[in-house]
Structure formats: structure tokens, C-alpha cells
Design an enzyme around this catalytic site. Structure first.
Site, mmCIF file in Angstrom:
data_model
loop_
_atom_site.group_PDB
_atom_site.id
_atom_site.type_symbol
_atom_site.label_atom_id
_atom_site.label_comp_id
_atom_site.label_asym_id
_atom_site.label_seq_id
_atom_site.Cartn_x
_atom_site.Cartn_y
_atom_site.Cartn_z
ATOM 1 N N GLU A 1 -21.547 45.380 55.275
ATOM 2 C CA GLU A 1 -22.413 44.341 55.857
ATOM 3 C C GLU A 1 -22.650 44.584 57.341
ATOM 4 O OE1 GLU A 1 -24.278 42.294 54.408
ATOM 5 O OE2 GLU A 1 -23.441 42.242 52.397
ATOM 6 N N TYR B 1 -23.341 35.028 59.178
ATOM 7 C CA TYR B 1 -23.922 35.820 58.089
ATOM 8 C C TYR B 1 -22.844 36.635 57.374
ATOM 9 C CZ TYR B 1 -25.832 39.540 55.467
ATOM 10 O OH TYR B 1 -26.039 40.408 54.430
ATOM 11 N N ASP C 1 -29.561 36.473 56.019
ATOM 12 C CA ASP C 1 -30.010 37.586 56.868
ATOM 13 C C ASP C 1 -31.544 37.598 56.903
ATOM 14 O OD1 ASP C 1 -30.809 38.580 54.412
ATOM 15 O OD2 ASP C 1 -29.964 40.582 54.726
HETATM 16 N N1 ADE Z 1 -28.477 43.924 53.211
HETATM 17 C C1 ADE Z 1 -27.551 43.100 53.688
HETATM 18 N N2 ADE Z 1 -26.535 42.961 52.833
HETATM 19 C C2 ADE Z 1 -26.820 43.728 51.777
HETATM 20 C C3 ADE Z 1 -26.149 44.037 50.573
HETATM 21 N N3 ADE Z 1 -24.958 43.523 50.301
HETATM 22 N N4 ADE Z 1 -26.748 44.867 49.713
HETATM 23 C C4 ADE Z 1 -27.943 45.410 50.014
HETATM 24 N N5 ADE Z 1 -28.619 45.171 51.113
HETATM 25 C C5 ADE Z 1 -28.058 44.352 52.007
#
Ligand code: ADE
Length: 386
Positions: A63, A161, A179
Site C-alpha cells: 500500500e 488510507y 484512495d
Molecule cells: N491501489 C491501492 N491499493 C491497491 C491494492 N491493494 N491493489 C491494487 N491497487 C491498489
């Protein structure tokens, strides 16, 4: 000009309102929305390396990386990071230079420093020595990882987040993770007119989503919303509404306004700075130096550089002032490097030197060292000799 009267102008203004697509009455966001999102996610999710288990170490690192760059770019970074530092203990004990090298090119290097600070903090937790018994957690990489939102939020570098993502994906809690993808999805679903980056709008989406979370498999809802934003409810161009499992809930679609939303406040303009970079070589080695602590790219390495654009003659004088005895000079291409608040307009000079100059000025490294060991930020990569 002839006035057509009220009747006609009413007809004209009606004609300007986009047509609601047939059969697209907007449904209220309720548990059927949640069922659609999670079901769609299970059938359509991408197979990504950080989705192989629910280990909080894996989710956390991914993340943080995903806040910096595209999913496709993160794949390699993530796999290299996990190979080098497979556990929170390994992260806690890593040398700073190794961390920065693993992060090279991702930018925002304080984020990887914070990962390490947080890893050290987690290991001070008395339960860190016990191996987790929760079957959804491997226990291998993440013993001692905190499980509640307040505790997760207390770790350095973890905001709402990331904490929401970890708590919902790893610990099955009803904690939204809003996000950029989710902001876009929610702005269109609710036909939100406010700036999606503003705190009130983010807060209202978070509250709305918190009520929509399922009782179990919370991570599928979190990742379903993210995945919808990434694969269907696209930015910059036409979203794929015909494939969207929740188009029936979408106010923007019903109003024909998907291309107008989300609303984003204008970005601030960046400060422009001119830079001249020196690629000094001597006996096959190149000069690098550490940037000052606390500055932009603090404590990372750089090719020596000065502000402003120098002529070739002035560059040679500068190399002489460093004590390097320049032998010949060649100008590089010009590059722009964009940071969040500043833009570097960069030129460079390749200068062969007859001497390395006084020892303390630069560190002279081989090409292999530069590639394997030295954390050299992206801004300087275009200047690396072929
Ligand atoms: N963007 C942010 N978190 C994500 C996730 N867990 N999988 C794919 N794209 C992402």
C-alpha cells in the site's frame, strides 16, 4: 434577433440536458451495492503479488508503494523488497543504504524510512515475539502487528488510507480506505460536485462507505472499490460504464456527467529551478556524493551538481575548483525532473578527470557499485553513462 418566447427557450434548455440512459434509474447505495462490488471483485480481481495472503506486512508495504506509482511498476519493487527483507524483523534491521536502494526510483524516500521506524516500533510491542494464531495471518512476517485502527494509525507513516486498507484487508474490519481510485468511484456514484481532495468530501465518502461494509470479507469490499476505479471507472478518458457492476447506482451516469466528475481543485504551480549536473569520471570510476540530511532527497546520493545552467567553460572551472583536473568535457541532453513542489530543469557535463581530487569531496564508485549499492534517485538516472 427574434425572441422565440418562453416556450421555445424552455424546449432548447431541455434539449441541452444530457439524456438519462434507458433503464438507468438510480438505486440507493445499500447492501445490494456491497454485494455487487464484492462479487465483481472476486470474479475480476487481478492476480497481484501482495494479494496472495492477508499478511499485514505484505499489505502494508504494498500500500505504501502503491501510493507512489502504478500497479505494474510496483510488482517488481514489491517482489525485490520482499526477497531482500522478508519479515518485519529484517526490515527493522536493514541498513539505511539498502532501504534507499530498494526504494530507488519510487521517490518520497521518507516513506521507506518510516516503514523501518514503524517496524522497529512494532517489534517493541510485547506480543511481537508470539507467533500469531489467526489463520488468516501467516504469523511469519507479521507477529505483533497491531490490529486496531488507533494502534495502526499510531505507526509512523501510516495515515487513514493505509490504516483502513490494512485493518479491512488483514483483520476484516469495516474500515474504508479512500484512495484516488475510490474518490473517483464515489464522486461519480454520488455525483459529488465538491473538490474530491478536500477533507469534507473525503470524510463524507468515508462515512458513507463505513455504513456499507459487509460483516465479513471486508477486504474484498475495500479492494473491490479500488479495483473498480483501476479497471472500470477510469480517469482520463471514457470510463467503461458498460462493464460496471454498479452502473445502476451511479448518479453521474444517469445524468450523463461521468466525464465531468470528479471535480479536482487546480494544482499549485511548481517552482522552477535550473541545475547543472557533473558526471565526473576518473579511471573508470564516477564521482557521487551524499545530499545534505533534511534537504530534498536528503541523505541519498547524487552526481555533484550546482544551481543554474553553466556554460562548458564554467563547468570546467567548477571541476577545477573541486580539484579534479578536467581533461575533456561533453554536454549531455537536457532533462526535466518533476517533484511535488519543484521542477528541476537539468543539464549535465561529462568530464573526464586526471585526478579524483581531495578524498573528502566525493565518493568515487565503479559502475557496478552505482548499479548495485548506491541509492541514486531517478532525477540523476538519465545522466548515468551508457
Ligand atoms: N491501489 C491501492 N491499493 C491497491 C491494492 N491493494 N491493489 C491494487 N491497487 C491498489
Amino acid at each position: 434577433m427574434k425572441d422565440n418566447g418562453n416556450m421555445n427557450s424552455e424546449i432548447r434548455s431541455d434539449a441541452a440536458v444530457p439524456k438519462t440512459p434507458a433503464g438507468s434509474a438510480v438505486l440507493p447505495l445499500d447492501s445490494s451495492f456491497t454485494v455487487e462490488v464484492t462479487g465483481w471483485y472476486r470474479d475480476n480481481r487481478r492476480n497481484l503479488p501482495w494479494r496472495q495472503d492477508k499478511d499485514p506486512y505484505h499489505v502494508w508495504v504494498s500500500e505504501i508503494m502503491l501510493q507512489q506509482t502504478r500497479v505494474e511498476a510496483v510488482r517488481d519493487y514489491y517482489q525485490r523488497f520482499m526477497q531482500a527483507l522478508p519479515t518485519i524483523e529484517a526490515l527493522a534491521e536493514a541498513e539505511e543504504e539498502q532501504l534507499l536502494k530498494l526504494w530507488q526510483g519510487l521517490g518520497y524516500y521518507n516513506r521507506v524510512r518510516n516503514l523501518q521506524k514503524a517496524a522497529r516500533q512494532i517489534l517493541q510491542n510485547p506480543s511481537a515475539e508470539e507467533v500469531s494464531v489467526d489463520p488468516s495471518v501467516t504469523g511469519f512476517a507479521s507477529a505483533g502487528f497491531p490490529r486496531t485502527m488507533p494502534e495502526i494509525l499510531a505507526l509512523p507513516g501510516i495515515g487513514e488510507y493505509t490504516a483502513g486498507a490494512i485493518a479491512s484487508i488483514c483483520f476484516d474490519q469495516r474500515t474504508p480506505a479512500v484512495d484516488g481510485n475510490v474518490l473517483r468511484v464515489m464522486a461519480r456514484l454520488t455525483e459529488e460536485e465538491g473538490d474530491v481532495k478536500s477533507t469534507p468530501v473525503k470524510r463524507s465518502f468515508t462515512e458513507l462507505l463505513a455504513d456499507l461494509y459487509p460483516d465479513t470479507d471486508c477486504g474484498d469490499f475495500t479492494q473491490g472499490l479500488i479495483e473498480l476505479g483501476a479497471l472500470v471507472c477510469l480517469p482520463n478518458g471514457q470510463p467503461r460504464c458498460e462493464m460496471c457492476p454498479v452502473s445502476g447506482f451511479c448518479r453521474a451516469r444517469a445524468a450523463g456527467r461521468v466525464m465531468e466528475l470528479p471535480v479536482k481543485a487546480e494544482k499549485k504551480t511548481r517552482r522552477q529551478e535550473q541545475r547543472t549536473v557533473f558526471i565526473l569520471s576518473c579511471g573508470g570510476r564516477l564521482a557521487v556524493r551524499r545530499r545534505p540530511k533534511g534537504s530534498l532527497l536528503g541523505n541519498l546520493y547524487e552526481f555533484p551538481q550546482v544551481s543554474r545552467h553553466l556554460t562548458a567553460g564554467a563547468a570546467v572551472s567548477q571541476a577545477e575548483a573541486w580539484g579534479c583536473h578536467p581533461l575533456d568535457v561533453t554536454r549531455s541532453k537536457q532533462y526535466k525532473h518533476i517533484f511535488s513542489h519543484v521542477e528541476w530543469d537539468m543539464i549535465g557535463y561529462y568530464i573526464n578527470c586526471g585526478s579524483e581530487g581531495p578524498g573528502e569531496t566525493f565518493r568515487w564508485v565503479s559502475r557496478e557499485q552505482l548499479e548495485e549499492e548506491i541509492p541514486l534517485p531517478s532525477a540523476f538516472q538519465p545522466f548515468c553513462p551508457e
